[in-house]
Design a protein around this motif. Structure first.
Motif, short mmCIF file in Angstrom:
data_model
loop_
_atom_site.label_atom_id
_atom_site.label_comp_id
_atom_site.label_asym_id
_atom_site.label_seq_id
_atom_site.Cartn_x
_atom_site.Cartn_y
_atom_site.Cartn_z
N VAL A 263 0.84 -1.21 0.00
CA VAL A 263 0.00 0.00 0.00
C VAL A 263 0.87 1.25 0.00
N LEU A 264 1.86 1.28 0.90
CA LEU A 264 2.74 2.45 1.01
C LEU A 264 3.53 2.64 -0.28
N SER A 265 3.99 1.55 -0.86
CA SER A 265 4.77 1.63 -2.09
C SER A 265 3.93 2.23 -3.23
N ARG A 266 2.66 1.77 -3.34
CA ARG A 266 1.80 2.29 -4.40
C ARG A 266 1.51 3.78 -4.21
N VAL A 267 1.34 4.19 -2.95
CA VAL A 267 1.07 5.60 -2.66
C VAL A 267 2.22 6.47 -3.15
N TYR A 268 3.45 6.09 -2.79
CA TYR A 268 4.60 6.91 -3.16
C TYR A 268 4.95 6.75 -4.64
N ALA A 269 4.65 5.60 -5.22
CA ALA A 269 4.87 5.44 -6.66
C ALA A 269 3.98 6.39 -7.45
N ALA A 270 2.72 6.51 -7.00
CA ALA A 270 1.80 7.44 -7.66
C ALA A 270 2.22 8.88 -7.43
N ARG A 271 2.68 9.16 -6.21
CA ARG A 271 3.07 10.54 -5.90
C ARG A 271 4.32 10.96 -6.69
N LEU A 272 5.27 10.04 -6.83
CA LEU A 272 6.52 10.35 -7.52
C LEU A 272 6.47 10.01 -9.00
N ARG A 273 5.34 9.43 -9.44
CA ARG A 273 5.15 9.04 -10.83
C ARG A 273 6.24 8.08 -11.30
N THR A 274 6.54 7.10 -10.43
CA THR A 274 7.50 6.05 -10.76
C THR A 274 6.82 4.71 -10.49
N PRO A 275 6.32 4.02 -11.51
CA PRO A 275 5.60 2.77 -11.30
C PRO A 275 6.45 1.71 -10.60
N VAL A 276 5.80 0.92 -9.74
CA VAL A 276 6.47 -0.12 -8.97
C VAL A 276 5.77 -1.44 -9.19
N ASP A 277 6.54 -2.47 -9.50
CA ASP A 277 6.00 -3.82 -9.67
C ASP A 277 5.78 -4.43 -8.29
N PRO A 278 4.53 -4.80 -7.92
CA PRO A 278 4.28 -5.34 -6.57
C PRO A 278 5.04 -6.63 -6.30
N SER A 279 5.25 -7.45 -7.32
CA SER A 279 6.00 -8.69 -7.11
C SER A 279 7.47 -8.39 -6.84
N GLN A 280 8.02 -7.40 -7.53
CA GLN A 280 9.41 -6.99 -7.25
C GLN A 280 9.50 -6.38 -5.86
N GLU A 281 8.45 -5.66 -5.45
CA GLU A 281 8.42 -5.10 -4.11
C GLU A 281 8.46 -6.20 -3.06
N MET A 282 7.74 -7.28 -3.34
CA MET A 282 7.73 -8.40 -2.41
C MET A 282 9.11 -9.06 -2.33
N VAL A 283 9.79 -9.18 -3.46
CA VAL A 283 11.14 -9.73 -3.46
C VAL A 283 12.09 -8.82 -2.67
N GLY A 284 11.98 -7.51 -2.90
CA GLY A 284 12.84 -6.57 -2.18
C GLY A 284 12.63 -6.65 -0.68
N LEU A 285 11.37 -6.74 -0.24
CA LEU A 285 11.07 -6.87 1.19
C LEU A 285 11.63 -8.18 1.74
N GLY A 286 11.49 -9.25 0.94
CA GLY A 286 12.00 -10.55 1.39
C GLY A 286 13.51 -10.55 1.54
N VAL A 287 14.22 -9.99 0.57
CA VAL A 287 15.69 -9.93 0.64
C VAL A 287 16.12 -9.09 1.84
N ALA A 288 15.42 -7.99 2.11
CA ALA A 288 15.75 -7.15 3.26
C ALA A 288 15.57 -7.93 4.57
N ASN A 289 14.53 -8.74 4.66
CA ASN A 289 14.33 -9.56 5.86
C ASN A 289 15.42 -10.62 5.99
N LEU A 290 15.81 -11.25 4.90
CA LEU A 290 16.88 -12.24 4.95
C LEU A 290 18.19 -11.60 5.38
#
Length: 562
Positions: A263-290
């Motif tokens: 949700v937060l990623s989509r909000v800032y993607a819309a605000r900054l006009r930089t589209p974000v792939d939700p699946s890539q976002e999930m991978v990024g979050l997963g790698v950060a947790n690892l």
């Protein structure tokens, strides 16, 4: 890496300043959320440094800030507290293993492009479990605010333990004054987002404790000196018997953290006009947790408050997070004793302020006005977390979400359609009691996918429509435009229905069926059984075919509907 190739030199000053500003919030919040999660405060800084660096390399969002999160604290504590037996090293290992589970789930779901899965939880259900988690966090932190500890599992036992300790006179009023003052200051300064309220509150509390030597004089518990140096790589080791609760907790954390992050990623993607792939976002979050897990950290998520601070300070890219991570690293290397007089009651105030922000009341009032049963659904989820605990409560929320989804398809709306004077097309006769039915023809609309859970009901409602008809029925046309899918069970039920209708001298037809649904029926063999002529492109085409093949006094009927 794309951002690095496109980096503009003019952004550098903004990212450096934003990183330093954000550091003033990252340090006290990281320590506070670590202790709220049942692990030592220093591990909160480790869980801030490494994920920021990892996400900067692989995360798709321009300025999203990751780190320890208040919404995860109750989930982590629920698992860590009973398994660690008050042993800090075991607590770190359990929390680290939960981060590995959460990271693997996120990476796996992201690579499988299952980022949509968190959308299965409706807004009332999310409100319910987040309100329950907020209450759990509050109950865990209130004893620290009051200057004592309560050893109890579950929110209800925690609440009764707090009351018992207060009645027994265990409150440290000096600690309470410092904690309450810090909390009031943080909440007051929230009105001005650009003012670092948390930093001001924590620094003020630390200064008072240090100047008056309250740690020795009045027994106010303080953080003490932090270990010097950066976190070293370490693989968490846990007992095999601990794996089941760890896996359950890790999966719950993955769902909650990605739901918030997406949700937060989509909000800032819309605000900054930089589209974000939700699946890539999930991978990024997963790698950060690892990354957090392998460097003595614990599960992390995105933070709306820290991201907002970064944006307000002028952040342009993830270099802001890198600057924050380097600044915290320098603090641990050069000045680990700087926070030794930081009182735990002030850290509790930081967590309580965040927990208050998790509560959702105003929108629930709106839901109560417009859809009361969804409001009570939210309350059930809230009660589940409050009574059963965070992990079972999340499981209950997921079960309720599945039931809610199935219920909508299990007992869908259906309608018999008729002609209404002055309105084009065919409409629900219960909505328009004056609608005219075509003699001998039932137009039946089914407003849902047709699948195993509602196939019998589909049969029953059509047969009820036949039984309730005031004139003999020759044709039934299912207006199938709302039917988005058909499974094998439902296809077999349609065949059974056709047999019953055929025995009664009634023919079954379909109109406006979608091509993907037709493709399924072809695979199931229904097109061979019924024939291509059974499927009409529009309702009007079906009505015209019925008129051409049945002797009906059409002049009389049309006079009555014209």
């Amino acid at each position: 890496m794309v951002t690095l190739r496109q980096y503009e030199l003019s952004w550098l000053r903004h990212d450096l300043v934003a990183g330093l500003v954000m550091t003033t919030m990252l340090v006290p919040v990281g320590i506070a959320y670590a202790e709220a999660s049942g692990v030592p405060g220093i591990n909160g800084l480790y869980a801030t440094i490494v994920p920021l660096l990892a996400y900067a390399l692989i995360g798709p969002s321009r300025i999203l800030v990751l780190g320890p999160d208040s919404a995860l604290a109750a989930l982590i504590l629920t698992v860590v507290l009973p398994l660690s037996a008050s042993d800090p090293s075991r607590a770190i290992a359990v929390a680290g293993m939960m981060a590995i589970v959460a990271g693997l789930v996120c990476v796996g779901f992201g690579l499988a492009r299952l980022g949509f899965i968190t959308e299965l939880l409706s807004k009332p259900i999310r409100y319910g479990y987040m309100n329950g988690i907020a209450l759990t966090v509050l109950l865990n932190q209130i004893p620290k605010l009051l200057g004592f500890s309560v050893k109890a599992n579950g929110p209800l036992r925690q609440a009764s333990g707090i009351i018992a300790k207060v009645l027994a006179g265990s409150t440290n009023y000096v600690a309470l004054a410092i904690g309450a003052g810090t909390l009031a200051l943080i909440l007051l300064l929230k009105r001005w987002p650009r003012v670092p309220g948390i930093l001001i509150g924590v620094v003020t509390a630390t200064g008072v404790v240090s100047a008056l030597d309250l740690a020795k004089g009045t027994g106010v518990s303080v953080l003490g000196p932090l270990p010097r140096g950066l976190p070293l790589p370490n693989l968490p080791h846990v007992q095999v018997s601990d794996l089941v609760p760890i896996i359950m907790g890790g999966v719950a954390i993955a769902l909650v953290s990605f739901a918030d992050t997406s949700v937060l990623s989509r909000v800032y993607a819309a605000r900054l006009r930089t589209p974000v792939d939700p699946s890539q976002e999930m991978v990024g979050l997963g790698v950060a947790n690892l990354a957090a897990a392998f460097f003595q950290g614990f599960p992390i998520s995105s933070s709306s408050s820290r991201t907002a601070v970064a944006e307000a300070a002028g952040a342009r890219t993830q270099l802001t997070g890198v600057v924050g991570a380097v600044a915290i690293g320098l603090l641990l290397v050069l000045a680990p004793n700087l926070l030794k007089d930081l009182p735990h009651t002030a850290l509790a105030a930081v967590v309580i302020a965040a927990a208050i922000g998790l509560f959702e009341v105003s929108d629930l009032r709106r839901i109560y006005r417009i859809q009361r049963w969804e409001f009570w659904l939210s309350i059930v989820c809230f009660a589940g977390v409050a009574v059963l605990g965070a992990i079972p409560g999340i499981a209950l929320a997921i079960i309720i979400a599945v039931i809610e989804f199935l219920w909508d398809g299990w007992r869908p709306h259906s309608a018999v359609l008729g002609r209404v004077e002055g309105i084009k097309g065919y409409h629900d006769i219960t909505r328009y009691p004056g609608a005219r039915l075509i003699p001998g023809l039932i137009l039946f609309r089914w407003d849902a996918p047709l699948f195993f859970a509602n196939a019998d009901l589909f049969q029953k409602r059509i047969l009820d429509a036949v039984a309730n008809s005031s004139m003999p029925v020759h044709w039934i046309v299912v207006t199938a435009e709302p039917v988005t899918s058909v499974d094998v069970t439902a296809a077999d039920a349609v065949c059974e229905l056709d047999d019953v209708l055929h025995a009664a001298g009634i023919d079954l037809y379909f109109a406006e069926m979608k091509d993907p649904v037709k493709d399924k029926l072809k695979r199931f063999g229904l097109f061979t059984r019924f024939g291509e002529q059974t499927f009409f492109a529009t309702i009007e085409e079906a009505v015209s075919a019925y008129r051409a093949s049945n002797a009906v006094d059409w002049v009389d009927w049309e006079d009555r509907v014209s």
